[in-house]
Motif scaffolding. Sequence first.
Motif, PDB file in Angstrom:
ATOM      1  N   ILE A   1      42.096   8.796  -6.967  1.00 27.08           N
ATOM      2  CA  ILE A   1      41.919  10.186  -6.551  1.00 27.08           C
ATOM      3  C   ILE A   1      40.531  10.336  -5.944  1.00 27.08           C
ATOM      4  CG2 ILE A   1      41.180  10.879  -8.868  1.00 27.08           C
ATOM      5  CD1 ILE A   1      42.515  13.623  -8.300  1.00 27.08           C
ATOM      6  N   GLY A   2      40.479  10.986  -4.792  1.00 29.66           N
ATOM      7  CA  GLY A   2      39.207  11.170  -4.106  1.00 29.66           C
ATOM      8  C   GLY A   2      39.429  11.536  -2.657  1.00 29.66           C
ATOM      9  N   LYS A   3      38.674  10.891  -1.772  1.00 30.75           N
ATOM     10  CA  LYS A   3      38.736  11.151  -0.337  1.00 30.75           C
ATOM     11  C   LYS A   3      39.254   9.903   0.377  1.00 30.75           C
ATOM     12  CE  LYS A   3      37.661  13.447   3.438  1.00 30.75           C
ATOM     13  NZ  LYS A   3      38.643  14.342   3.956  1.00 30.75           N
ATOM     14  N   ARG A   4      40.332  10.072   1.155  1.00 31.80           N
ATOM     15  CA  ARG A   4      40.922   8.948   1.881  1.00 31.80           C
ATOM     16  C   ARG A   4      40.076   8.631   3.111  1.00 31.80           C
ATOM     17  NH1 ARG A   4      45.434   7.199   0.621  1.00 31.80           N
ATOM     18  NH2 ARG A   4      46.231   9.208  -0.085  1.00 31.80           N
ATOM     19  N   ARG A   5      39.774   7.350   3.300  1.00 32.40           N
ATOM     20  CA  ARG A   5      39.017   6.905   4.465  1.00 32.40           C
ATOM     21  C   ARG A   5      39.976   6.602   5.609  1.00 32.40           C
ATOM     22  NH1 ARG A   5      35.633   2.374   1.454  1.00 32.40           N
ATOM     23  NH2 ARG A   5      37.254   1.232   2.545  1.00 32.40           N
ATOM     24  N   GLU A   6      39.435   6.303   6.770  1.00 34.65           N
ATOM     25  CA  GLU A   6      40.268   6.039   7.948  1.00 34.65           C
ATOM     26  C   GLU A   6      41.196   4.848   7.758  1.00 34.65           C
ATOM     27  OE1 GLU A   6      38.177   5.803  11.634  1.00 34.65           O
ATOM     28  OE2 GLU A   6      37.115   7.684  11.277  1.00 34.65           O
ATOM     29  N   ASP A   7      40.764   3.857   6.962  1.00 36.48           N
ATOM     30  CA  ASP A   7      41.597   2.672   6.748  1.00 36.48           C
ATOM     31  C   ASP A   7      42.671   2.885   5.681  1.00 36.48           C
ATOM     32  OD1 ASP A   7      40.099   2.653   4.430  1.00 36.48           O
ATOM     33  OD2 ASP A   7      39.295   0.624   4.711  1.00 36.48           O
ATOM     34  N   GLY A   8      42.755   4.104   5.129  1.00 38.37           N
ATOM     35  CA  GLY A   8      43.774   4.428   4.126  1.00 38.37           C
ATOM     36  C   GLY A   8      43.321   4.256   2.697  1.00 38.37           C
ATOM     37  N   ALA A   9      42.176   3.609   2.490  1.00 38.04           N
ATOM     38  CA  ALA A   9      41.641   3.413   1.148  1.00 38.04           C
ATOM     39  C   ALA A   9      41.038   4.724   0.634  1.00 38.04           C
ATOM     40  CB  ALA A   9      40.575   2.327   1.163  1.00 38.04           C
ATOM     41  N   ILE A  10      40.962   4.834  -0.683  1.00 35.06           N
ATOM     42  CA  ILE A  10      40.394   6.036  -1.294  1.00 35.06           C
ATOM     43  C   ILE A  10      39.065   5.697  -1.946  1.00 35.06           C
ATOM     44  CG2 ILE A  10      40.648   7.667  -3.211  1.00 35.06           C
ATOM     45  CD1 ILE A  10      43.454   8.066  -2.475  1.00 35.06           C
ATOM     46  N   ALA A  11      38.072   6.528  -1.643  1.00 37.48           N
ATOM     47  CA  ALA A  11      36.783   6.447  -2.332  1.00 37.48           C
ATOM     48  C   ALA A  11      36.799   7.561  -3.365  1.00 37.48           C
ATOM     49  CB  ALA A  11      35.638   6.626  -1.346  1.00 37.48           C
ATOM     50  N   GLY A  12      36.684   7.208  -4.618  1.00 34.46           N
ATOM     51  CA  GLY A  12      36.751   8.212  -5.684  1.00 34.46           C
ATOM     52  C   GLY A  12      36.835   7.563  -7.040  1.00 34.46           C
TER      53      GLY A  12
END
Length: 87
Positions: free
Chosen positions: A45-56
Amino acid sequence: MALNAKLEDILSKTYAPDARIDQIYHGKDLTFITNELGEPVTLFIGKRREDGAIAGERYVRRIIRKPNSNDIQRSHWELKGKVSRST
């Protein structure tokens, strides 16, 4: 941080087995992975990056089953820490 009750309701449903589900919940990006029974067991859960991964944050679900059954006796989500990407 404990999960919101409404979010836990979403995560208590059954989905496609061995799947990756991407959703948005209250402005946050979610990705959860299901097990062979379609139960969410890993949550990002967090913010999705352009590559589809989530930072959170990453959570893992502990499931205790009823003896000789696939029925869930109890389960809870454990915060495992910060992530910079999901798999």
